[in-house]
Scaffold this motif. Structure first.
Motif: not given
Lengths: 975, 281
Positions: A56-67, B7-11, B29-31, B47-50
């Motif tokens: 579901p995309t409503c609880i994801m940040l768009a940025a998380q789709a990167d890559g 928004y960060y996605r640390p490596e 973190p995004i949980l 927001a930190v994407d782990l």
């Protein structure tokens, strides 16, 4: 920030905000197949495949789709190509409103990418994440399995549906008139029923229809399967503003003052409206015929709030985020007032007065919060009760539930180039909206155009002018397009719902179980406003007092205000409440009299030729006498009963499972009888014009809310005009273009709008015959229109294309076209039978429904696939009504079930088996013998389950939903 | 409106610790849990994407099963070991936790961050004496799951991340029982029991219950009543009574406090009998 990812197999870059959801980013980029249904990932309408997994995309940040790799439905097949999964869904009737279809199709892809030979269980699991309120999941599951076969390269046979034999004549002379004669009509696969059929006196009858009765795929199925921009929100307008609504945190309060200065000062805010800013015009928001039933007790924005979630203010801003931020800056000075939530408390002296405003119109007794009352009687009930050999009295209670269409309420308003206000809205009642909104916004009807695109489910919740006035006020205030959409939480707090009822039945009978008197006393909770209250209540009375033959009947009802969110129209419209009580009551009486429950019912039920006494005293649009002219109940009981193996009810040992001593099994049933349209009130109309190639444009005001009415109306036109459905281009629900129709409610569309289409098509057909006669130098006598060709009795013929060319271009030029309207004083009831098999855990009280079977006599099913789909979907909704769904409140009147996860509608992976059957009869007053099918399926599950619980355990549950705790308590009390 | 500004996605772990440990910035973190809040209500500014830290794994060694904290709930459903070991309770609990779509985004760390929709997963971890691994850069510490859940978000200091959950293998037997409005609805009450038996003597017992207290927890009094006792129907009844007595439920629309307390006992009895029968079988 810039994100890069593979979107539908193409490297894509999108500029997104850090806080932006993937849902918003994809829709902003024009991927309209990704739908907004909630904000918590629980409905699944917004799902895409990310790296092959459904998310579901409503609880994801768009940025998380990167890559990552993202696939939306748009990526399945380009242009006019159809992916095998889409094809399978279209063919199997899996698509009703189509709002959740793209997500279901992606879920299917995710499954079939891993599993070539999926089991039904795997299909159920796959569709589990996507909530569907229309289908009951039966057809979508077939779609998954069909798609798997396609992808394996197998030959997939067409759906096996027999043609419906209809004794109708397709000749030119007086097709709707002629002598009436008795005729035995043998429905396919069923027993003979005797019906009165009107036949024309001449020409060759066609023994089967070609298009009517065929499982045609829906005319809108392709665009819905492909996720094209078909819904209200699937567009944007230059300069469009985003609106947000401030709602009351209190159940009852007076607004002493509102200070909007800080909100107005926020950059990007274009308008803030409160009661100070809009004219005070009294109205009722229900989408109903003119004049709207009283009371008229609402204004667009008031200085008093009457429930948690009531309107306080509305903001338009450059972005939705700014609009919501502005809401926080509005300072409201509330004088909190005492509130009342129980209708029986509400009518007592000294209870808080909810409507103390002086300008409300038509409230029965505002001081006692009584919105309206109904008293309707035939015969002498008191005398019959007093003289009855046996008397019974029982009280039942039903709860408030929410329509839960997956598409929230949404509308977009804008000025067009002629300074006319366009309202693009997800509504069931575009014409009522146009008429009702005009005085509120100070525009004449002629300057308003209402357009209804596809709707993502309605179920009555959109038989309402719920948000259109606010968006319109904002467009008028700003001069700019405005988009206003409810959140899922607002759907629960601020939209409409089903009226809760307390119903007491009293019956007097002879010793041998014949009804002599039946009284129904009801208290209906209409929440903070009276909208739909009196009409829902009248339908409840009609439904509760129509099914069983009795000359002495009385309906005595109070419609009562409380400080709760407002009920309105919801599929069944009083029927489910009444039938839960009635069919539980009948079961109780039968058991008390030690009679077989079916036999007892059949000894009392109305039959062919019977009149319905209560219809002479009560009706939504006023009393209109009714006589039963088609009746397939006996076969319905037989079909659905056999399917559930009802014989087991006689085996006491079957109730026990030696392996599970805490389980008791039970069977229950209910007889169903609903209405078809509002007699004397509902009206539909149609326009048909012929095109150069012999195709036709069909314009209807009727509102397809996912039920398939566009398809059905197209089928009626196609059948009458002798063309395939593909030659009928259906356009509906645009007040500037299509003719008037009351809209989609009261199970009226097939019957009323279909009647108009048939009349209209017959007129066009007559014009075609006249043109053919001109071309062939003959008369219209004996002509037949079939297979896109007019044939004379001597074998000469011309094609429709030749006729079109001749009429448009060659001689005595004429546009072959017609318009027709239809209303009816008949409201032929569909009949049906609902059966349930359940298990009760006697230690926890948990009721598990194992199987539901339903059979319905809807006259001629114009499209058996969509008709069955209506039943399956209604049964699924009814299941939630029976066992789980309930709008729950805390002590302050604030709703606790504000998200799908808590409210919980059934998902595909937990549904019991559903079997739905059609029992065709021929209804003489309906187009091609049709009557209604849209609502009856929601009436019977609750009583059937309650009766099954009684069979299983001996305890009688008289209030729904049948939650585990209620059963547990009843079991403890019975010990 | 979401507060998220960055928004960060640390490596790597070092970057993660630095970003998460920044003073003065509300960073988290995004949980995603199985009952997530709308994004607009997420209250972090950063927001930190782990997802680049390699926390999505399931490994098995002699210590037990190691679950990376960003392993999705669906992975628990799909991974065969969770169906075949622990009497399948992890598979079942994960399946009950949410719809398949949500299970694909909800992670174990998300579940442990917000137990409101994942009571049964918490029960399985409590009953199995799971241990959580908390990491900040190269520093790792462990904590028993019961303590971790009891302390809630206070467990993690600035820059710390829940990295792994370890489930030790055991010779005992597990059982899960639940009651809900519908088969896929969140549980009203659920019970997971673990019994380690020596013959018919219970050498170790775990009884964890959700829906009968403000959050899922072990019922120590029930466990104490069971341990070092011969398994018997009277013992089971006694345990059920204690479970009901010890319950401190909060009633809601799914079930009242009284019902929940009663179900704590009923389901404890059932789970104990089921475990015993599984052992016998």
């Amino acid at each position: 920030m810039l994100i890069r990812f593979e979107l539908n197999k193409k490297q894509t870059e999108l500029e997104v905000a850090a806080s932006e959801t993937l849902l918003d980013a994809l829709r902003k980029a024009g991927f309209w197949s990704v739908k907004h249904g909630c904000e918590t990932g629980e409905c699944g309408a917004c799902s895409v495949l990310m790296d092959g997994k459904l998310i579901p995309t409503c609880i994801m940040l768009a940025a998380q789709a990167d890559g990552h790799e993202i696939l939306t439905t748009e990526g399945l097949a380009e242009g006019q190509d159809i992916h095998p999964i889409q094809k399978a869904f279209i063919e199997s009737g899996a698509i009703q409103c189509g709002y959740c279809t793209p997500a279901m199709i992606l879920a299917t892809k995710a499954l079939l990418d891993k599993e070539k030979y999926p089991s039904l269980e795997q299909a159920r699991e796959a569709l589990g994440p996507t909530l569907c309120r229309c289908t009951g999941y039966v057809r979508p599951l077939e779609g998954v399995l069909r798609a798997a076969a396609y992808l394996r390269g197998e030959e997939v046979p067409p759906l096996n549906v027999k043609p419906i034999p209809v004794e109708a004549v397709f000749g030119p002379i007086s097709p709707a008139s002629g002598p009436t004669e008795e005729s035995g009509f043998e429905p396919s696969g069923g027993v003979a029923t005797t019906t009165r059929i009107t036949t024309a006196p001449t020409l060759t009858a066609q023994d089967t229809t070609v298009v009517v009765g065929a499982p045609e795929t829906k005319v809108d199925a392709v665009k819905l399967a492909k996720g094209r921009a078909a819904f209200t929100d699937d567009m944007t307008r230059p300069g469009m503003l985003y609106a947000a609504m401030l709602t009351s945190p209190y159940a009852h309060a007076r607004i002493r003052n509102i200070d909007t200065s800080k909100a107005r000062a926020l950059p990007g805010v274009r308008a803030v409206l409160t009661y100070k800013d809009v004219p005070r015009v009294i109205y009722a928001s229900g989408g109903q015929s003119y004049p709207n039933p009283k009371p008229w007790d609402q204004v667009s924005l008031d200085n008093k709030v009457r429930f948690v979630g009531d309107r306080v203010a509305v903001v338009a801003a450059d972005t939705l985020e700014i609009a919501k931020e502005a809401l926080k800056l509005i300072e409201v000075d509330y004088e909190v007032l005492p509130a009342v939530f129980d209708p029986e408390e509400s009518i007592k002296d000294g209870a808080p007065v909810i409507h103390d405003e002086p300008d409300a119109v038509g409230i029965y007794d505002a001081q006692h919060n009584i919105s309206a009352t109904i008293l309707a009687q035939t015969g002498d009930v008191d005398k019959a009760l007093a003289e009855a050999e046996i008397r019974f009295e029982r009280t039942y209670r039903t709860q408030q539930v929410q329509q839960s269409s997956i598409e929230p309420h949404i509308c977009i308003t804008y000025w067009d180039e002629d300074d006319r206000l366009v309202i693009r809205t997800s509504t069931q009642v575009p014409y009522h909206v146009r008429r009702m909104i005009a005085p509120l916004i100070g525009l004449p009807v002629s300057r308003i155009r209402v357009v209804k695109p596809r709707i993502g489910g309605g179920f009555g919740g959109k038989q309402e002018m719920l948000i259109e006035d606010l968006a319109a006020h904002l467009t008028i205030a700003t001069g700019r397009p405005v988009r206003l959409e409810y959140t899922r939480e607002q759907e629960f707090t601020s939209a409409r719902s089903r009226h809760p009822f307390k119903i007491t039945f009293r019956a007097g009978l002879t010793k041998d179980g014949k009804l002599q008197a039946l009284e129904m006393v009801a208290i209906e909770d209409t929440g903070a406003y009276g909208v739909h209250g009196v009409t829902v209540c009248s339908v409840a009375g009609l439904r509760g007092l129509s099914t069983y033959k009795c000359e002495n009947v009385r309906f005595d009802a109070k419609i009562v205000y409380t400080n709760k969110p407002v009920p309105g129209a919801f599929r069944g419209y009083g029927g489910p409440q009444a039938l839960f009580a009635l069919e539980s009551f009948m079961d109780e009486i039968a058991h008390e009299l030690k009679m077989d429950p079916i036999e007892f019912r059949m000894n009392n039920v109305v039959r062919l030729g019977d009149s319905i006494p209560i219809a002479t005293a009560l009706g939504e649009g006023g009393p209109v006498p009714q006589v039963i002219r088609s009746w397939g109940l006996a076969e319905c009981i037989e079909r659905a009963g056999n399917a559930i193996n009802w014989e087991r009810v006689k085996d006491p040992q079957w109730r026990f499972d030696p392996e599970r001593p805490n389980i008791r099994r039970g069977l229950g049933m209910a007889v169903l009888m609903h209405g078809t349209a509002i007699p004397g009130l509902d009206m539909g109309s149609a326009v048909i014009k012929m095109n150069d190639d012999g195709s036709f444009n069909l314009l209807v005001g009727a509102t397809d809310i996912g039920t398939g009415s566009d398809t059905i109306l197209g089928q009626i036109a196609a059948e009458t005009l002798g063309v395939p459905l593909s030659k009928v281009i259906v356009y509906s629900s645009d007040t500037d273009v299509t003719p008037f129709d009351v809209g989609a409610y009261a199970s009226s569309t097939t019957f009323i709008s279909g009647g108009a289409v048939k009349k209209c098509a017959e007129d066009v057909r007559n014009q075609i015959f006249e043109r053919a006669a001109l071309m062939l130098g003959t008369t219209t006598e004996g002509m037949i229109l079939r297979n896109e060709r007019v044939t004379t009795p001597d074998g000469r013929s011309v094609t429709l294309e030749e006729i079109a060319h001749h009429s448009l271009h060659t001689k005595d030029q004429q546009q072959i076209m017609a318009t027709a309207s239809h209303m009816s004083l008949q409201a032929p009831p569909p009949f049906g039978a609902q059966f349930a098999e359940i298990e009760v855990d006697i230690e926890t009280g948990q009721v598990t429904v194992k199987k539901l079977t339903i059979a319905v006599d809807c006259g001629t099913p114009i499209n058996p696939l969509t008709a069955v789909g209506q039943l399956e979907g209604a049964v699924a909704q009814a299941l939630g009504y029976a066992v789980s769904e309930e709008m729950a409140y805390d002590q302050s009147g604030s709703i606790q079930t504000r998200r799908f996860g808590d409210y919980h509608i059934f998902s595909a992976d937990e549904m019991p088996e559903i079997q739905a059957f059609l029992v065709p009869t021929y209804e003489p007053s309906g187009p091609y013998g049709a009557k209604a099918v849209g609502e009856i399926g929601i009436d019977g599950v609750a009583p059937a389950v309650a009766n099954a619980v009684y069979h299983a355990t001996g305890i009688r549950l008289r209030d729904i939903p049948i939650l585990p705790e209620k059963v547990w308590r009843a079991l403890h009390q019975s010990r | 409106m979401s507060a998220i500004k960055e928004y960060y996605r640390p490596e790597d772990w070092k970057s993660a610790a630095e970003i998460l440990g920044r003073p003065g910035v509300k960073t988290a973190p995004i949980l995603v849990s199985t009952k997530p809040s709308p994004v607009e209500k997420w209250d972090m500014e950063t927001a930190v994407d782990l997802s680049r830290l390699g926390l999505d794994y399931i490994k098995e060694d002699e210590q037990g099963i190691h679950i990376g904290a960003l392993t999705t709930v669906q992975t628990l459903v799909d991974t065969p070991i969770f169906s075949t070991k622990f009497n399948g309770i992890f598979h079942l609990a994960a399946k009950h936790a949410a719809t398949g779509g949500l299970r694909n985004v909800a992670t174990m760390a998300g579940v442990l961050n917000d137990l409101s929709g994942s009571g049964e997963i918490a029960l399985t971890l409590l009953a199995s004496d799971a241990v959580v691994y908390i990491r900040k850069d190269q520093s790792i510490r462990t904590q028993p799951i019961a303590g971790f859940l009891a302390e809630g978000k206070q467990n993690l200091t600035a820059g710390e991340v829940l990295a792994e959950i370890r489930i030790p293998f055991s010779d005992g037997v597990f059982a899960l029982e639940r009651v809900a409005r519908t088969p896929a609805d969140q549980e009203i009450v659920a019970v997971v029991v673990f019994l380690l038996l020596s013959g018919s003597q219970i050498t170790k017992a775990r009884v964890a219950i959700s829906g009968a207290s403000p959050q899922p927890m072990r019922f120590l009094a029930v466990e104490q009543a069971l341990e070092k006792q011969e398994f018997s129907s009277s013992l089971v009844e006694k345990a059920a009574e204690i479970a009901t007595r010890e319950a401190k439920p909060i009633g809601d629309f799914r079930g009242s406090a009284e019902y929940r307390a009663a179900m704590a006992g009923t389901l404890t009895r059932r789970a104990l009998l089921k475990a015993w029968n599984l052992k016998a079988g």
